[in-house]
Design a protein around this motif. Structure first.
Motif, PDB file in Angstrom:
ATOM      1  N   PRO A   2       1.069  -1.268   0.134  1.00  0.00           N
ATOM      2  CA  PRO A   2      -0.035   0.082  -0.007  1.00  0.00           C
ATOM      3  C   PRO A   2       0.873   1.199   0.082  1.00  0.00           C
ATOM      4  CG  PRO A   2      -0.929  -1.552   1.716  1.00  0.00           C
ATOM      5  CD  PRO A   2       0.474  -2.136   1.001  1.00  0.00           C
ATOM      6  N   THR A   3       1.828   1.344   0.803  1.00  0.00           N
ATOM      7  CA  THR A   3       2.679   2.354   0.814  1.00  0.00           C
ATOM      8  C   THR A   3       3.484   3.029  -0.502  1.00  0.00           C
ATOM      9  OG1 THR A   3       4.745   1.211   1.637  1.00  0.00           O
ATOM     10  CG2 THR A   3       3.170   2.216   3.316  1.00  0.00           C
ATOM     11  N   ALA A   4       3.466   1.939  -1.532  1.00  0.00           N
ATOM     12  CA  ALA A   4       4.079   2.209  -2.769  1.00  0.00           C
ATOM     13  C   ALA A   4       3.165   2.835  -3.732  1.00  0.00           C
ATOM     14  CB  ALA A   4       4.718   0.801  -3.109  1.00  0.00           C
ATOM     15  N   THR A   5       1.879   2.858  -3.287  1.00  0.00           N
ATOM     16  CA  THR A   5       0.721   3.253  -4.427  1.00  0.00           C
ATOM     17  C   THR A   5       0.791   4.879  -4.572  1.00  0.00           C
ATOM     18  OG1 THR A   5      -0.919   3.469  -2.766  1.00  0.00           O
ATOM     19  CG2 THR A   5      -0.807   1.452  -3.757  1.00  0.00           C
ATOM     20  N   THR A   6       0.440   5.570  -5.624  1.00  0.00           N
ATOM     21  CA  THR A   6       0.622   6.728  -6.010  1.00  0.00           C
ATOM     22  C   THR A   6      -0.443   7.604  -5.031  1.00  0.00           C
ATOM     23  OG1 THR A   6       1.012   6.436  -8.324  1.00  0.00           O
ATOM     24  CG2 THR A   6      -0.023   8.622  -7.826  1.00  0.00           C
ATOM     25  N   LYS A   7      -1.777   6.856  -4.744  1.00  0.00           N
ATOM     26  CA  LYS A   7      -2.599   7.491  -3.749  1.00  0.00           C
ATOM     27  C   LYS A   7      -2.098   7.458  -2.438  1.00  0.00           C
ATOM     28  CE  LYS A   7      -7.791   7.111  -2.930  1.00  0.00           C
ATOM     29  NZ  LYS A   7      -8.563   6.398  -3.180  1.00  0.00           N
ATOM     30  N   TRP A   8      -1.214   6.599  -1.771  1.00  0.00           N
ATOM     31  CA  TRP A   8      -0.331   6.736  -0.569  1.00  0.00           C
ATOM     32  C   TRP A   8       0.400   7.725  -0.623  1.00  0.00           C
ATOM     33  CZ3 TRP A   8      -1.410   3.242   3.665  1.00  0.00           C
ATOM     34  CH2 TRP A   8      -0.427   3.414   4.606  1.00  0.00           C
ATOM     35  N   ARG A   9       1.360   7.746  -1.546  1.00  0.00           N
ATOM     36  CA  ARG A   9       2.306   8.770  -1.570  1.00  0.00           C
ATOM     37  C   ARG A   9       1.812  10.192  -1.728  1.00  0.00           C
ATOM     38  NH1 ARG A   9       4.843   5.115  -5.285  1.00  0.00           N
ATOM     39  NH2 ARG A   9       4.336   6.129  -7.157  1.00  0.00           N
ATOM     40  N   ASN A  10       0.720  10.405  -2.333  1.00  0.00           N
ATOM     41  CA  ASN A  10       0.137  11.769  -2.492  1.00  0.00           C
ATOM     42  C   ASN A  10      -0.478  12.105  -1.193  1.00  0.00           C
ATOM     43  OD1 ASN A  10       0.653  12.020  -5.248  1.00  0.00           O
ATOM     44  ND2 ASN A  10      -1.291  11.349  -6.053  1.00  0.00           N
ATOM     45  N   ALA A  11      -1.103  11.233  -0.612  1.00  0.00           N
ATOM     46  CA  ALA A  11      -1.624  11.390   0.746  1.00  0.00           C
ATOM     47  C   ALA A  11      -0.737  11.810   1.880  1.00  0.00           C
ATOM     48  CB  ALA A  11      -2.634  10.177   1.278  1.00  0.00           C
ATOM     49  N   ALA A  12       0.337  11.127   1.745  1.00  0.00           N
ATOM     50  CA  ALA A  12       1.576  11.384   2.658  1.00  0.00           C
ATOM     51  C   ALA A  12       2.109  12.832   2.344  1.00  0.00           C
ATOM     52  CB  ALA A  12       2.487  10.296   2.794  1.00  0.00           C
ATOM     53  N   ALA A  13       2.195  13.232   1.077  1.00  0.00           N
ATOM     54  CA  ALA A  13       2.876  14.375   0.685  1.00  0.00           C
ATOM     55  C   ALA A  13       1.797  15.729   1.207  1.00  0.00           C
ATOM     56  CB  ALA A  13       3.159  14.459  -0.658  1.00  0.00           C
ATOM     57  N   GLU A  14       0.409  15.362   1.008  1.00  0.00           N
ATOM     58  CA  GLU A  14      -0.476  16.326   1.359  1.00  0.00           C
ATOM     59  C   GLU A  14      -0.449  16.508   2.859  1.00  0.00           C
ATOM     60  OE1 GLU A  14      -4.072  14.849  -0.272  1.00  0.00           O
ATOM     61  OE2 GLU A  14      -3.394  15.116  -2.411  1.00  0.00           O
ATOM     62  N   ALA A  15      -0.247  15.606   3.654  1.00  0.00           N
ATOM     63  CA  ALA A  15      -0.330  15.646   5.005  1.00  0.00           C
ATOM     64  C   ALA A  15       0.983  16.182   5.484  1.00  0.00           C
ATOM     65  CB  ALA A  15      -0.054  14.352   5.559  1.00  0.00           C
ATOM     66  N   ARG A  16       2.165  16.212   4.919  1.00  0.00           N
ATOM     67  CA  ARG A  16       3.277  16.943   5.410  1.00  0.00           C
ATOM     68  C   ARG A  16       3.026  18.538   5.106  1.00  0.00           C
ATOM     69  NH1 ARG A  16       6.779  13.608   7.460  1.00  0.00           N
ATOM     70  NH2 ARG A  16       7.142  11.623   6.743  1.00  0.00           N
TER      71      ARG A  16
END
Length: 305
Positions: A94-108
């Motif tokens: 899951p952490t390798a998906t685009t959706k996860w990476r985008n959500a993590a970047a938005e959180a930061r």
């Protein structure tokens, strides 16, 4: 470096990003960077460059918030929501998906720490282990979290600062450390390597200088990052505190000198002669001694044949 941004005293509401962006005062982390095995050049670079978040810090930040009730905000990412592939099915990673990476970047971008659902659950169990511990739990029943302290050193005019995890009503100080081990025997070397004795002395001296307490205790609440989240509360003895004070004074004077001269040196401007490590030198000496002994024996055997 800019002028100090906060007045001397105790401040209960200083945003974390404001505290860490302060370039007009000296923290104990900065003091460590000034002294060996680091050097003033590394300190200056750290001051002139923004510290980037590291994923390995995320779990500790969330654990601190859950224990203290204050600190870095966080966003919990759920594999069933943020770990989906383009076709809507859940990814094996899951952490390798685009959706996860985008959500993590938005959180930061929002100033939040992204953390997975499983890691958040682990952080909750870790926090519960601390709060239920017979020595650690009572500490966090009364006090203030994330308190910022500022005081100007009378000798040098350098403003010192510190951000206390937990300040008790009587002035005692407590600091939460997530660690790979909470075994006191192992913490001796680990804490020495990280110069935590300097932190204990620095914060104690701030509390004393501000008149909050005359002789405050400084305790580390150490909790392991893996189940069963073992907790140990430790504090330094007088000898360790005295050594911390000595090194802190050395760092404050060096900081003042570098500021005045506008020079932040590296390790050396000259050619440095180096040698073998002590253990290697001893092994080399032992090998030479053994070789000489063998030659002597051979000579003696030749004489008496």
């Amino acid at each position: 470096m800019t002028a100090a941004t906060m007045k001397d005293g105790l401040h209960r509401v200083v945003p974390e990003e404001v505290y860490h962006a302060d370039r007009g005062s000296l923290s104990v982390s900065g003091a460590k960077l000034l002294l060996p095995p680091s050097c003033p050049a590394k300190f200056r670079w750290a001051m002139d460059n923004e510290r980037k978040p590291k994923k390995e810090w995320d779990f500790g930040h969330v654990a601190h918030h859950l224990i203290l009730g204050k600190g870095a905000e966080f966003a919990v990412l759920d594999p069933a929501v943020h770990g989906l592939k383009a076709d809507g099915t859940m990814s094996e990673k899951p952490t390798a998906t685009t959706k996860w990476r985008n959500a993590a970047a938005e959180a930061r971008e929002r100033g939040q720490v992204p953390i997975s659902l499983s890691d958040h659950s682990a952080a909750e169990m870790l926090a519960a282990s601390v709060l239920q511990h017979p020595a650690a739990g009572p500490i966090f029943r009364d006090g203030d979290a994330e308190v910022s302290l500022y005081h100007t050193d009378p000798e040098t005019g350098v403003q010192k600062r510190g951000r206390v995890d937990w300040l008790e009503p009587n002035g005692d100080i407590d600091d939460v450390k997530t660690s790979t081990t909470a075994n006191p025997a192992e913490l001796v070397r680990k804490f020495w390597t990280l110069s935590y004795f300097m932190q204990a002395a620095w914060y104690r001296d701030l509390v004393i200088a501000l008149g909050i307490a005359e002789n405050p205790r400084f305790r580390f609440v150490v909790v392991e990052k893996e189940p069963p989240f073992v907790v140990t509360v430790v504090e330094y003895d007088d000898q360790a505190i005295a050594e911390g004070q000595r090194l802190n004074r050395e760092a404050i004077r060096l900081y003042a000198e570098c500021q005045e001269r506008g020079v932040w040196p590296g390790y050396s401007d000259d050619v440095v002669t180096i040698s073998l490590p002590g253990w290697a030198a001893r092994e080399a000496e032992a090998a030479v001694t053994q070789q000489e002994a063998e030659h002597l024996i051979a000579e003696l055997e030749g004489i008496y044949q």
